[in-house]
Write a protein that holds these residues in place. Structure first.
Motif, PDB file in Angstrom:
ATOM      1  N   UNK A  67      -9.666 -13.978 -45.636  1.00  0.00           N
ATOM      2  CA  UNK A  67     -10.622 -13.851 -46.732  1.00  0.00           C
ATOM      3  C   UNK A  67      -9.998 -14.156 -48.092  1.00  0.00           C
ATOM      4  N   UNK A  68      -8.702 -14.424 -48.130  1.00  0.00           N
ATOM      5  CA  UNK A  68      -8.057 -14.728 -49.414  1.00  0.00           C
ATOM      6  C   UNK A  68      -8.727 -15.891 -50.149  1.00  0.00           C
ATOM      7  N   UNK A  69      -9.039 -17.011 -49.481  1.00  0.00           N
ATOM      8  CA  UNK A  69      -9.744 -18.086 -50.196  1.00  0.00           C
ATOM      9  C   UNK A  69     -11.137 -17.673 -50.670  1.00  0.00           C
ATOM     10  N   UNK A  70     -11.770 -16.772 -49.923  1.00  0.00           N
ATOM     11  CA  UNK A  70     -13.094 -16.292 -50.333  1.00  0.00           C
ATOM     12  C   UNK A  70     -12.986 -15.529 -51.648  1.00  0.00           C
ATOM     13  N   UNK A  71     -12.020 -14.637 -51.714  1.00  0.00           N
ATOM     14  CA  UNK A  71     -11.817 -13.850 -52.937  1.00  0.00           C
ATOM     15  C   UNK A  71     -11.455 -14.768 -54.102  1.00  0.00           C
ATOM     16  N   UNK A  72     -10.620 -15.758 -53.851  1.00  0.00           N
ATOM     17  CA  UNK A  72     -10.239 -16.700 -54.910  1.00  0.00           C
ATOM     18  C   UNK A  72     -11.450 -17.474 -55.414  1.00  0.00           C
ATOM     19  N   UNK A  73     -12.317 -17.900 -54.511  1.00  0.00           N
ATOM     20  CA  UNK A  73     -13.509 -18.652 -54.923  1.00  0.00           C
ATOM     21  C   UNK A  73     -14.464 -17.779 -55.726  1.00  0.00           C
ATOM     22  N   UNK A  74     -14.668 -16.549 -55.286  1.00  0.00           N
ATOM     23  CA  UNK A  74     -15.572 -15.645 -56.005  1.00  0.00           C
ATOM     24  C   UNK A  74     -14.999 -15.299 -57.374  1.00  0.00           C
ATOM     25  N   UNK A  75     -13.690 -15.052 -57.457  1.00  0.00           N
ATOM     26  CA  UNK A  75     -13.074 -14.779 -58.764  1.00  0.00           C
ATOM     27  C   UNK A  75     -13.144 -16.004 -59.671  1.00  0.00           C
ATOM     28  N   UNK A  76     -12.965 -17.181 -59.102  1.00  0.00           N
ATOM     29  CA  UNK A  76     -13.097 -18.399 -59.898  1.00  0.00           C
ATOM     30  C   UNK A  76     -14.485 -18.537 -60.478  1.00  0.00           C
TER      31      UNK A  76
END
Length: 113
Positions: A67-76
């Motif tokens: 889920x790390x890329x998911x969190x990065x996309x949402x934070x972006x």
């Protein structure tokens, strides 16, 4: 007028090459940046990640890592103002649904132990 931007772009044979001036590194602010990058974003984060891995089941740890890329996309999107297309939001929902399913008790998922 002199440009004080540390980023300089050089072009060699039609290929853009970006280099960064390192003159800021020996300054007190540069030392704080290096300390923050080394201590917080590298050492502390990896230490906490290792602690979490020791105290988490393997299937849940794997799912959370994915889920790390998911969190990065949402934070972006939320912090940096980047806009994701609808298909990207649908793709982000897939790991989120997997995490929800992993957190449900085994009885409610139809499994018997």
């Amino acid at each position: 007028m002199r440009n004080h931007c540390p980023y300089r772009t050089k072009t060699s044979q039609g290929i853009g090459v970006s280099s960064v001036s390192s003159g800021w590194l020996p300054t007190p602010r540069g030392a704080l940046v290096v300390l923050q990058l080394g201590a917080v974003t590298t050492f502390l984060c990896h230490r906490l990640f290792g602690y979490g891995l020791r105290h988490t089941n393997a299937h849940l740890a794997t799912a959370l890592t994915l889920t790390e890329p998911v969190v990065a996309a949402v934070l972006g999107d939320a912090v940096l103002g980047e806009r994701l297309p609808v298909v990207s939001w649908c793709g982000l929902a897939v790991p989120a649904l997997g995490i929800v399913l992993l957190t449900l008790p085994a009885e409610s998922r139809g499994r018997r132990r």
